[in-house]
Design a protein around this motif. Structure first.
Motif, short mmCIF file in Angstrom:
data_model
loop_
_atom_site.label_atom_id
_atom_site.label_comp_id
_atom_site.label_asym_id
_atom_site.label_seq_id
_atom_site.Cartn_x
_atom_site.Cartn_y
_atom_site.Cartn_z
N ASN A 242 0.83 -1.21 0.00
CA ASN A 242 0.00 0.00 0.00
C ASN A 242 0.86 1.26 0.00
OD1 ASN A 242 -2.66 1.38 0.38
ND2 ASN A 242 -1.73 1.98 2.30
N GLU A 243 1.94 1.25 0.75
CA GLU A 243 2.78 2.45 0.87
C GLU A 243 3.61 2.69 -0.39
OE1 GLU A 243 5.06 1.84 4.36
OE2 GLU A 243 3.34 2.01 5.72
N HIS A 244 4.14 1.60 -0.98
CA HIS A 244 5.05 1.75 -2.11
C HIS A 244 4.39 1.49 -3.45
CE1 HIS A 244 7.71 1.19 1.37
NE2 HIS A 244 8.61 1.87 0.69
N LYS A 245 3.11 1.12 -3.42
CA LYS A 245 2.34 0.90 -4.66
C LYS A 245 3.01 -0.11 -5.59
CE LYS A 245 0.22 5.49 -4.57
NZ LYS A 245 0.79 5.81 -3.25
N GLU A 246 3.48 -1.20 -5.00
CA GLU A 246 4.05 -2.30 -5.78
C GLU A 246 3.78 -3.61 -5.05
OE1 GLU A 246 8.68 -2.50 -4.41
OE2 GLU A 246 8.14 -0.94 -5.85
#
Length: 897
Positions: A583-587
């Motif tokens: 969720n934080e790094h979008k990967e």
């Protein structure tokens, strides 16, 4: 964008500017690149750090491997060194780089040696370059060191040159994205001299190194690779600078590569060679896998092999595409034209001595068909190899048994039918019956069944219908020819029928997938509630990929699992950590990725045009998902992200509309209060001022008029405040009406008398039915309602008489107030009971506060009645407000008394 702007050579490249802006938000990566161990990468890095430290920079050593070299260790003096993370591993304790401690310290520059190092199990990332990527994303500048043999695209070439397989590899994209690459160079002879002096390894290890890796030819070749790659990086930096500053110069040549692969062993070499070719040409490249469109199923091993090759290509910086088609040459050329490829890279097997002269391969066909596109052939190493078939050609025993059974199933009745026909009539083309059997077997069980049916039909036809009968001997030559033609026709027809069957099944399977996505899309389109969207997503995903699925949504600073299928699915600490990372790094994170790969779920962010809206996790299993399930998962996640984002926007829109409506009410209330308070207050203030200054000199009649004005305006203010209080009681739900017996006639007389005092010039008439029953209610509230209705009728009645009527209609008592004004448009009949709604009267003004009818509706409903408006009331004019109350029971009233 206009063409003149797009082609303007003095205009900066927007993509280059965006890339520059993205780099400004991240930390800067500096790589000290060397041809081999011992050239001085760590020494140069620490020497530079000492100079920067003397200049006052905040520089910290996260991890450095000195390998026992005293001159390197001495450079650590005066530098802050982070403590290493100690962790048990297979009975011993390892000291690893502490990523969390580095993030917490957050220095300006951090030194992390050994870029290609592999982390032990249990750490967040399996590779150190992934730790460095997280540091860069946090805004920390990182210095690191790398040997040229650890680059992914060069690993096979290094193995060929040195005979040593390098297992720790770094994707080429890491070097390409580096902000600064510093080449640390040393001649091979000097490097070997340092090795012999024990400055690189211990003497025993140094002897083995010289014998195997540190040979003059190996080091020379590695040095050339390092110099070439450093030069390519300098050229990339120059091109970036020219694009960012709109300077005409040595731009890239515009080459673009299309790389075609399959599941064979040569494809890995094809990808690595294409990566080096793309790096040399400074060209983007696409890797494509082409599968037959009419193939119903593809071997799982082949699919897994293709997925592994695609992951390798992605690590090397390529785009990947799946293509389905029957004509491979046409599909490759069409894809090349669509991608604007200038070169096609394919693998070509060496021809064996028994190669058929009439049979051409893919390379030969592309050579004949391709025009204006270069063709690059990658040849295998060693002896000629037969390419691995993309589909398993040898069926399992169960498949063979099914095909043989289908052949007997169709040939047996065909034989019986042929025998019956032959007994009663003589037909020269009785073999057509067996042709039907072959077609039926092909349609039922595929090509293998058709082939077996054709052979079985030939034997049966020979045994029962070709003289001499009941033997497998053929007496006449023309019968041999006929039998051969029959077998060829049967095999060809069976092949065509089998292909049609496979295409039909493939089309049905694709249609089912498209229909499932269409139904899912329709379901999401008709769903506005976010909870319904979430549960629809998890159930559809579970049905499509047959894995446990969870959806997590951000709630404040944490992620909360909001939907799961099966509903009892639970996540551990490691899974939640992977979900937060995704969720934080979008990967992607979790199983099968480079972040926390030991957990059982893989998590993927749900991204929409407005950012990340949540995280989806699915149980990874042993081998992950096949390509079909992967495409279905990606399609559903895209739709789910859009639907969740739409539901969120719908909710925010509703809240915004409610705020706007509240703001409209507030503005209307302030406007009404300011006007309705200002007018009576101005009258009272003027009257009091006049009485105080001229009271003794004014005639008594004038003083009485002023005092009457004060009294009337004071009563007007009192009614206004009472209306506000009544509206507040209705809005807060604190209004409680008494349930007494009310004489409607008495309330009407009292209310009309009060209205006549306030409106002496307004004529009122009343009509009360005989023996009007009592009602249950509150006499005070009913009187207030009648007075508000009479007040409205006087304002909008254009000076005509106002009629008050009360009658009994069955089990109800009806009270109506009718004026003879302009009336109300039909579309506004319901709106007049809304708060602050006001109609303009005959002079164009909108008198009152717009609360009277709203208060009337609240009071009437509190007493259990109903109120509505009718217009026109009589003679196409006027408005009638009608109230209905349940009639009281006289017997019940007597019993209460």
């Amino acid at each position: 964008m206009p063409a003149d702007q797009r082609d303007d050579p003095l205009r900066a490249d927007p993509d280059a500017l965006l890339a520059l802006a993205e780099k400004d938000r991240r930390g800067k990566l500096t790589i000290f690149l060397g041809a081999a161990p011992g050239v001085g990468k760590t020494y140069s890095m620490l020497s530079r750090a000492q100079r920067l430290k003397r200049d006052g920079a905040d520089i910290v050593v996260g991890l450095v491997e000195t390998h026992g070299r005293d001159e390197t260790s001495s450079l650590l003096d005066g530098l802050e060194v982070l403590a290493r993370l100690r962790m048990p591993y297979h009975g011993r304790t390892l000291e690893e780089f502490d990523l969390d401690a580095a993030l917490a310290r957050h220095p300006q520059v951090l030194i992390v040696d050994e870029l290609a190092h592999s982390n032990p199990d249990g750490l967040r990332h399996p590779k150190r370059f992934q730790d460095i990527e997280e540091l860069l994303a946090a805004g920390i500048d990182v210095w690191t060191a790398l040997n040229i043999q650890h680059l992914e695209s060069l690993s096979d070439l290094v193995a060929q040159i040195t005979g040593v397989t390098v297992r720790e590899r770094v994707p080429d994209i890491v070097l390409k994205r580096a902000d600064e690459v510093l080449l640390v160079d040393l001649s091979p002879a000097e490097l070997i001299s340092r090795l012999n002096e024990g400055k690189i390894y211990l003497p025993e290890n140094a002897r083995h190194a010289v014998e195997r890796f540190f040979r003059l030819g190996n080091l020379t070749a590695l040095r050339e690779l390092a110099l070439r790659r450093a030069a390519d990086r300098v050229d990339d930096q120059m091109v970036d600078y020219l694009r960012q500053n709109a300077i005409e110069g040595p731009w890239a040549t515009g080459e673009r590569l299309l790389v075609c692969i399959g599941p064979d062993a040569l494809s890995e070499k094809v990808i690595r060679v294409a990566s080096r070719l793309a790096a040399g040409l400074n060209a983007p490249w696409t890797v494509a896998s082409i599968a037959r469109a009419d193939r119903e199923t593809i071997d799982e091993n082949s699919l897994r092999r293709i997925d592994d090759l695609f992951r390798l290509a992605a690590r090397l910086g390529a785009e990947t595409k799946h293509v389905a088609g029957n004509d491979f040459v046409a599909e490759i050329l069409q894809l090349a034209r669509r991608e604007h490829a200038t070169q096609i890279v394919i693998g070509a097997q060496k021809r064996a001595w028994f190669h058929h002269p009439l049979r051409s391969g893919l390379a030969d066909a592309l050579t004949r068909e391709a025009s204006a596109i270069g063709l690059y052939l990658v040849m295998p190493d060693g002896r000629p190899q037969r390419p691995a078939p993309p589909v398993r050609l040898r069926p399992r025993f169960s498949t063979f048994a099914k095909s043989l059974g289908a052949a007997f199933l169709f040939v047996t009745p065909a034989t019986a039918l042929g025998v019956v026909i032959d007994r009663y009539t003589e037909l020269p083309n009785i073999s057509l019956v067996f042709l039907l059997a072959v077609l039926g077997a092909a349609a039922y069980a595929g090509f293998a069944a058709a082939l077996l049916a054709a052979l079985l039909s030939a034997l049966t036809y020979n045994f029962f219908f070709i003289p001499p009968l009941y033997t497998f001997t053929i007496a006449s030559p023309h019968e041999v020819f006929a039998l051969c033609v029959f077998v060829a026709a049967a095999v060809l027809a069976g092949s065509l029928a089998s292909r049609i069957r496979d295409q039909a099944r493939s089309a049905r399977r694709r249609a089912a997938a498209v229909q499932a996505l269409y139904d899912f899309s329709r379901k999401l389109t008709g769903t506005a509630n976010s909870d319904d969207v979430l549960w629809a997503c998890v159930t559809q995903l579970h049905a499509s990929i047959r894995r446990n699925v969870v959806l997590l949504m951000p709630r404040g600073t944490e992620l909360e699992m909001v939907a799961a299928w099966p509903p009892d699915t639970e996540l551990g600490v490691g899974e939640l950590a992977a979900a937060r990372w995704a969720n934080e790094h979008k990967e992607a994170a979790g199983a099968g990725t480079g972040t926390l790969p030991t957990c059982g779920f893989q998590f993927r962010p749900l991204t929409s045009p407005h950012g990340s809206v949540g995280v989806c996790g699915y149980e990874f299993g042993q081998d992950g998902l096949d390509s079909g399930s992967e495409r279905m998962l990606a399609a559903i996640l895209d739709q789910a992200a859009t639907a969740i984002d739409r539901a969120r926007l719908t909710s925010e829109s509703a809240k915004h509309a409610a705020r706007q409506e509240s703001e409209r009410y507030r503005e209307a209330l302030l406007s009404s209060i300011s006007h309705d308070l200002r007018t009576p207050l101005a009258t009272i203030t003027g009257a009091v001022t006049s009485l105080r200054e001229y009271g003794e000199r004014m005639p008594p009649e004038s003083r009485d008029d002023l005092l009457q004005s004060i009294e009337e305006e004071g009563a007007r203010l009192s009614r206004f405040v009472a209306n506000l209080l009544d509206m507040t009681r209705i809005a807060t739900g604190t209004l409680v009406a008494s349930r007494d017996w009310v004489d409607v006639a008495d309330v009407i007389r009292t209310s009309v008398a009060r209205a006549r005092r306030y409106f002496p010039a307004q004529p009122f008439s009343t009509s009360v039915g005989p023996d009007l029953p009592v009602i249950r209610g509150d006499a005070i509230l009913l009187g207030q309602v009648l007075f508000n209705l009479l007040d409205n009728a006087a304002k909008y009645g254009a000076g005509e008489a106002v009629d008050v009527d009360a009658q009994q209609n069955g089990r109800e008592v009806t009270i109506s107030v009718t004026d003879r004004g302009r009336g109300i448009p039909t579309e506004d009949l319901d709106r007049i009971f809304e708060k602050f709604y006001r109609r303009s009267n005959s002079d164009g003004r909108a008198p009152g506060t717009g609360l009277g009818l709203s208060i009337a509706r609240g009071f009437v409903e509190a007493m259990g009645g109903h109120i509505h408006a009718e217009s026109p009331a009589a003679n196409r004019l006027g408005t009638r407000i009608v109230m209905r109350f349940p009639a009281g029971d006289a017997a019940a009233r007597k019993e209460e008394r």
